[in-house]
Write a protein that holds these residues in place. Structure first.
Motif, short mmCIF file in Angstrom:
data_model
loop_
_atom_site.label_atom_id
_atom_site.label_comp_id
_atom_site.label_asym_id
_atom_site.label_seq_id
_atom_site.Cartn_x
_atom_site.Cartn_y
_atom_site.Cartn_z
N VAL A 95 -6.42 -36.47 -1.19
CA VAL A 95 -6.23 -35.72 -0.05
C VAL A 95 -7.30 -34.57 0.21
O VAL A 95 -7.94 -34.46 1.38
CB VAL A 95 -4.84 -35.10 -0.08
N LEU A 96 -7.62 -34.06 -0.80
CA LEU A 96 -8.15 -32.62 -0.73
C LEU A 96 -10.08 -33.33 -0.45
O LEU A 96 -10.75 -32.85 0.36
CB LEU A 96 -8.38 -32.01 -1.95
N PHE A 97 -10.55 -34.38 -1.32
CA PHE A 97 -11.78 -34.71 -1.14
C PHE A 97 -11.95 -35.64 0.22
O PHE A 97 -12.79 -35.25 0.65
CB PHE A 97 -11.91 -35.80 -2.43
N LEU A 103 -14.49 -29.90 -0.83
CA LEU A 103 -15.01 -30.55 -1.98
C LEU A 103 -15.10 -29.72 -3.20
O LEU A 103 -14.64 -29.95 -4.35
CB LEU A 103 -16.61 -30.85 -1.76
N GLY A 104 -15.08 -28.38 -3.01
CA GLY A 104 -14.98 -27.42 -3.85
C GLY A 104 -13.43 -27.46 -4.51
O GLY A 104 -13.22 -27.50 -5.65
N LEU A 105 -12.59 -27.33 -3.63
CA LEU A 105 -11.07 -27.58 -4.16
C LEU A 105 -10.66 -28.79 -4.84
O LEU A 105 -9.94 -29.02 -5.54
CB LEU A 105 -9.98 -27.48 -3.00
N ALA A 106 -11.28 -29.86 -4.23
CA ALA A 106 -11.15 -31.18 -4.85
C ALA A 106 -11.73 -31.17 -6.45
O ALA A 106 -11.13 -31.78 -7.37
CB ALA A 106 -11.93 -32.21 -4.22
N PHE A 107 -12.95 -30.25 -6.38
CA PHE A 107 -13.43 -30.12 -7.87
C PHE A 107 -12.21 -29.45 -8.84
O PHE A 107 -12.21 -29.85 -9.88
CB PHE A 107 -14.63 -29.53 -7.86
N LEU A 108 -11.83 -28.36 -8.40
CA LEU A 108 -10.78 -27.61 -9.05
C LEU A 108 -9.41 -28.52 -9.37
O LEU A 108 -9.04 -28.35 -10.40
CB LEU A 108 -10.52 -26.29 -8.29
N GLN A 109 -9.21 -29.21 -8.40
CA GLN A 109 -8.25 -30.12 -8.72
C GLN A 109 -8.53 -31.12 -9.63
O GLN A 109 -7.50 -31.42 -10.67
CB GLN A 109 -7.73 -30.98 -7.25
N ALA A 110 -9.81 -31.58 -9.77
CA ALA A 110 -10.26 -32.47 -11.04
C ALA A 110 -9.89 -31.70 -12.14
O ALA A 110 -9.69 -32.19 -13.29
CB ALA A 110 -11.36 -33.14 -10.62
N VAL A 111 -10.57 -30.53 -12.18
CA VAL A 111 -10.19 -29.90 -13.56
C VAL A 111 -8.88 -29.67 -13.93
O VAL A 111 -8.68 -29.65 -15.23
CB VAL A 111 -11.13 -28.39 -13.27
#
Length: 156
Positions: A95-97, A103-111
Motif C-alpha cells: 500500500v505504502l510503496f 518510499l520512505g515510509l515503505a522503507f520504515l515498514q520494511a524495517v
C-alpha cells in the motif's frame, strides 16, 4: 478414519488472502513503478513472483507446523500474532510503496517487517527448528527487498 483439521483449510486461505491483497496493491502502482529509477540489480517481476510464491508456501508450512504441534505452548499466541503482524506488514508495504508511492515510509515498514520476522524466527526456533528454518528464505528475501526499497527511495 481421521478428520481433516480446519487449519489445513484456513491457514492456506489466510496466506492466499494475504498474497492476493499484496498483489492487488502492487498492481495499483505498476504503471508508476515502470517510470521510476531502479537499481540495476532490481529483480524482474517474474523473479519477484516466484520468490514470494515460494516464501508464502514455506510460511504456510511453518505456520501449520506450529499450529498443529505447539498450540498448547505458552508462546503460541505470540507466535500466531507475529504471523498475522507479518501479513499486515507485507500488505501495508505494498500500500505504502505502490499505491501511495511513500518510499520512505515503505522503507520504515520494511524495517519493521524484518524486526517482526526475526522475532518470529527466534520464538519459533524454541518450539520447532524446522518451522524456523522454513522462514529463513523469507528473512533473506525481505532483507533484499528492504535494501532495494532503500535504494529506490534514494534514487527517486
Amino acid at each position: 478414519m481421521s478428520r481433516v483439521k480446519p487449519n489445513y483449510f484456513f491457514i492456506p486461505l489466510f496466506v492466499i488472502i494475504t498474497a492476493s491483497a499484496a498483489s492487488y496493491f502492487a498492481e495499483t502502482g505498476r504503471a508508476w513503478y515502470k517510470t521510476i529509477n531502479l537499481p540495476a540489480w532490481t529483480p524482474s517481476s517474474s523473479i519477484m513472483i516466484l520468490a514470494w510464491t515460494i516464501i508464502f508456501v514455506l510460511g504456510s508450512l511453518s505456520l501449520l507446523i506450529i499450529w498443529n504441534k505447539y498450540s498448547s505452548e505458552k508462546k503460541f499466541g505470540t507466535i500466531i500474532s507475529l504471523f498475522i503482524l507479518n501479513a499486515i506488514l507485507i500488505v501495508g508495504w505494498n500500500v505504502l510503496f505502490f499505491s501511495h508511492q511513500l518510499l520512505g515510509l515503505a522503507f520504515l515498514q520494511a524495517v519493521l517487517l524484518i524486526i517482526s520476522l526475526l522475532l518470529l524466527i527466534l520464538l519459533t526456533w524454541h518450539l520447532s527448528p524446522l518451522a524456523a528454518y522454513l522462514l529463513l528464505p523469507y528473512s533473506v528475501w525481505v532483507l533484499i527487498c528492504t535494501i532495494l526499497t532503500f535504494n529506490v527511495w534514494m534514487m527517486n
